[in-house]
Design an enzyme around this catalytic site. Structure first.
Site, PDB file in Angstrom:
ATOM      1  N   GLY A 219       0.831  -1.198   0.000  1.00 49.20           N
ATOM      2  CA  GLY A 219       0.000   0.000   0.000  1.00 49.20           C
ATOM      3  C   GLY A 219       0.862   1.243   0.000  1.00 49.20           C
ATOM      4  O   GLY A 219       2.098   1.180   0.034  1.00 49.20           O
ATOM      5  N   GLU A 242       5.937 -11.550   5.559  1.00 47.44           N
ATOM      6  CA  GLU A 242       4.967 -12.449   4.926  1.00 47.44           C
ATOM      7  C   GLU A 242       4.975 -12.241   3.420  1.00 47.44           C
ATOM      8  O   GLU A 242       5.115 -13.172   2.636  1.00 47.44           O
ATOM      9  CB  GLU A 242       3.593 -12.146   5.514  1.00 47.44           C
ATOM     10  CG  GLU A 242       2.408 -12.620   4.739  1.00 47.44           C
ATOM     11  CD  GLU A 242       1.122 -12.018   5.282  1.00 47.44           C
ATOM     12  OE1 GLU A 242       0.312 -11.538   4.474  1.00 47.44           O
ATOM     13  OE2 GLU A 242       0.925 -12.020   6.519  1.00 47.44           O
ATOM     14  N   LEU A 317      -8.334   0.016   8.728  1.00 50.69           N
ATOM     15  CA  LEU A 317      -9.472   0.785   8.222  1.00 50.69           C
ATOM     16  C   LEU A 317     -10.086   1.650   9.312  1.00 50.69           C
ATOM     17  O   LEU A 317     -10.512   2.768   9.056  1.00 50.69           O
ATOM     18  CB  LEU A 317     -10.529  -0.168   7.650  1.00 50.69           C
ATOM     19  CG  LEU A 317     -10.098  -0.947   6.408  1.00 50.69           C
ATOM     20  CD1 LEU A 317     -11.140  -2.007   6.050  1.00 50.69           C
ATOM     21  CD2 LEU A 317      -9.889  -0.003   5.233  1.00 50.69           C
TER      22      LEU A 317
END
Length: 442
Positions: A219, A242, A317
């Site tokens: 992102g 990851e 979020l």
């Protein structure tokens, strides 16, 4: 030595997918490793197959068997992690999320789940009969252990990637080989870092010291941090993550990464899967500094935390005044997935000198054009908790960073309101008072 066995097992895609039966569960790959030629062959069998459950995650390109079945009567997509395409399918009732703690997925497969057929993309076989899983290792070895049939689609463009263990499959464990030719790999360009991303990243960068071990998500904000690290004076960084993304390549190219301070996999870049641009895939090809592992190694909090100064950076979020984090849904609308966020939140905090950062802009604009706070008094109805309040360490917005560990309810509320957008602070204080978690002082 293995050429004759290869020749016997090499068949057309249409021949290979005949092993798929109605009602089967098919492990169908992850992110950049999905088998498109075999997907097209499955689509051609649509009318004779019903209730075939496909399991995968992060669809990065068209999947013929999903696109040909708008009613979902023949193929059902069950997702380990939603990408943009799955989000749309989910809203149409054609994709279903599997709640996971990513480090546990191989165990789910070995102990809890039905797996009939494995359909994955691999790199060309080497001289010893091994196919490299390439850019995705994740949980493939566990699925192969359980499957009735294993089909591999050979992509000449898939890089052969070095690993720790369970990063290859031997031809003796493969039932059918389908040659896919030069198919390329789907690209996932890093989101451009906005000024807001850069501001948030600027609060995290001073917390990273020489010799730290880095985990980044994908992102704009992690990308901004990767760029800042590449341009910084930091040195001797390690990588245990990851997901391998383009930002890590920039850090290596800038000479910031040696891995020599790591306590595990010294000198090597550890990851479970990768997705990015061709720059990343070229970097991965036969690169001995890489160590691809199954996700129950990369993400296991006990293993990851053995690296000192593990720094974990993830997005969210929304967060409520208790400190609960939602990183996967907007209300009941599934946006992405939990992935390995909780794994690394726990691992970083348990690492000697480690720190976990949950990063989010202070506001968002809703569908009606209204600006809303991402810091809430209570979670939006239906929002899913990704990180419990007890696990969250640092929270960062463009207005600062706070450490929630050990804080009482009123201290948490005060800390989080201090990094909320100024326009929402008074209303959040009023709501905190109603919840009896605001303490008037002086």
């Amino acid at each position: 030595m293995y050429k004759e066995e290869y020749r016997k097992k090499c068949v057309s895609a249409d021949e290979a997918v005949k092993v798929v039966r109605s009602g089967d569960w098919v492990e169908y790959g992850f992110a950049a490793s999905m088998a498109s030629v075999l997907g097209e062959a499955l689509a051609r069998r649509k009318e004779e197959l019903h209730e075939v459950n496909l399991r995968g995650g992060v669809i990065m390109g068209p999947l013929a068997m999903i696109d040909c079945d708008p009613s979902g009567e023949h193929f059902i997509w069950n997702s380990w992690h939603f990408g943009g395409r799955e989000r749309k399918l989910g809203q149409a009732g054609l994709a279903y999320y599997i709640p996971i703690k990513y480090s546990e997925v191989p165990r789910y497969i070995r102990e809890n789940l039905q797996t009939d057929v494995v359909v994955i993309q691999v790199a060309p076989m080497d001289d010893y009969g091994y196919f490299s899983f390439g850019v995705t290792v994740s949980h493939y070895a566990a699925a192969i252990e359980k499957a009735r049939n294993v089909i591999v689609e050979v992509n000449e463009d898939m890089p052969r990637v070095h690993g720790g263990y369970d990063h290859t499959v031997h031809i003796s464990k493969v039932d059918y080989i389908v040659e896919g030719g030069h198919r390329g790999l789907p690209q996932l360009p890093s989101a451009a870092a906005s000024e807001l991303d850069q501001k948030i990243a600027s609060y995290v960068l001073p917390e990273i010291k020489n010799g730290a071990c880095i985990q980044l998500g994908i992102g704009g904000m992690p990308n901004a941090l990767g760029q800042m690290i590449a341009a910084s004076d930091l040195k001797d960084l390690g990588i245990h993550t990851e997901m391998l993304v383009d930002g890590f390549v920039d850090m290596v190219a800038a000479g910031k990464v040696t891995g020599m301070c790591k306590q595990r996999d010294r000198g090597r870049i550890v990851f479970a899967f990768a997705a990015g641009t061709q720059k990343l895939y070229d970097f991965m090809r036969d690169n001995p500094s890489l160590a691809a592992y199954p996700v129950d190694y990369t993400n296991h909090p006990f293993i990851a935390s053995q690296n000192d100064q593990l720094i974990s950076i993830n997005s969210a979020l929304e967060i409520d005044l208790a400190g609960q984090v939602c990183s996967e849904s907007a209300g009941s609308n599934m946006i992405t997935g939990s992935g390995g966020q909780l794994d690394f939140v726990e691992a970083a905090y348990n690492s000697k000198g480690g720190k976990s950062f949950i990063c989010l802009p202070s506001t968002y604009t809703d569908k009606s054009g209204q600006v809303q706070s991402r810091i809430k008094s209570v979670m939006t109805l239906g929002s899913l908790i990704t990180d419990t309040r007890t696990t969250v360490h640092y929270v960062v917005t463009e207005y600062g960073k706070v450490n929630l560990k050990g804080l009482s309810s009123w201290q948490r509320a005060e800390a989080l309101i201090s990094i909320a957008h100024p326009d929402f602070r008074e209303s959040l204080i009023a709501e905190a008072q109603k919840l009896r978690i605001w303490r008037k002082r002086g």
